[in-house]
Enzyme design. Sequence first.
Site, PDB file in Angstrom:
ATOM      1  N   ASP A  62       0.959  -1.287  -0.020  1.00 23.10           N
ATOM      2  CA  ASP A  62      -0.118  -0.061  -0.142  1.00 23.10           C
ATOM      3  C   ASP A  62       0.778   1.231  -0.042  1.00 23.10           C
ATOM      4  O   ASP A  62       2.106   0.975   0.448  1.00 23.10           O
ATOM      5  CB  ASP A  62      -0.849  -0.051   1.387  1.00 23.10           C
ATOM      6  CG  ASP A  62      -1.546   1.191   1.323  1.00 23.10           C
ATOM      7  OD1 ASP A  62      -2.303   1.648   0.630  1.00 23.10           O
ATOM      8  OD2 ASP A  62      -1.515   1.828   2.587  1.00 23.10           O
TER       9      ASP A  62
ATOM     10  N   ASP B 107      -1.136  -0.780   6.156  1.00 21.89           N
ATOM     11  CA  ASP B 107      -1.152  -0.131   7.419  1.00 21.89           C
ATOM     12  C   ASP B 107      -2.513  -0.127   7.967  1.00 21.89           C
ATOM     13  O   ASP B 107      -2.810   0.378   9.178  1.00 21.89           O
ATOM     14  CB  ASP B 107      -0.776   1.107   7.227  1.00 21.89           C
ATOM     15  CG  ASP B 107      -1.692   2.065   6.399  1.00 21.89           C
ATOM     16  OD1 ASP B 107      -2.431   2.898   7.130  1.00 21.89           O
ATOM     17  OD2 ASP B 107      -1.904   1.673   5.177  1.00 21.89           O
TER      18      ASP B 107
ATOM     19  N   ASP C 222      -0.176   5.140   1.122  1.00 23.87           N
ATOM     20  CA  ASP C 222      -0.541   5.989   2.125  1.00 23.87           C
ATOM     21  C   ASP C 222      -0.351   5.291   3.399  1.00 23.87           C
ATOM     22  O   ASP C 222      -1.358   4.509   3.736  1.00 23.87           O
ATOM     23  CB  ASP C 222      -1.967   6.660   1.805  1.00 23.87           C
ATOM     24  CG  ASP C 222      -1.660   7.530   0.365  1.00 23.87           C
ATOM     25  OD1 ASP C 222      -1.715   8.670   0.521  1.00 23.87           O
ATOM     26  OD2 ASP C 222      -1.803   6.904  -0.534  1.00 23.87           O
TER      27      ASP C 222
END
Length: 220
Positions: free
Chosen positions: A10, A167, A12
């Site tokens: 991922d 995250d 961001d």
Amino acid sequence: MSPLPALIFDLDGTLIDSLPDLAAAVNRLLAAEGQAPMVCAEVQSYVGDGAPMLVQRVMAARGLTPDRHADLTARLVADYSARPAELTTIYPYVLETLTILRQRGYPLGLCTNKPGAATGAVLSALGLAHLFDAVISGDSLPERKPHPAPLLAAVDRLGTPAIFVGDSEVDARTAEAAGLPFFLFTRGYLRVPLSEISVTATFADFREFRELVAGISTTP
């Protein structure tokens, strides 16, 4: 010898802390609408599902009429894409770790809900673009995470079993739906308790991730 697994990340909250630029773009949009600004923590609670959902949540919080969603989304994406890395920073040891992993022979990919234009601009501005063999953005396919299609498209392009690194709960659900092991970076934008998601491993430092990934199985 089995090939090394692909490592798909991922963006961001995993590789970069983009929240300051996202919040700035949201607040420029709100200012143009005569609305009060939002603090970063509120904006953070709305990110992770792509720009349309971010704008929808911002609009709901400020009582803006839903029929303007398409227009406000287009304005936010255009504004953010024009200046996506003024305040954004790479998390510590990310660049070093990705470089080392690439040198070790791991295929690297990216799977993000960020629109393609903004993704390309951020990667170029931060010197990360050359590290990835496959990039799937939020508008690459009709579906976005947590639908598994974007992640599976990245796996297909890389041509080898993969591990997903993210995250958030969105990333965790995406990995689970795609049947991939999931490594959680714990200093990102997770909005739910860790006990509510399924993870293969957690880490808070990308130097630790280099060791975790060595020899990991690509089956959950």
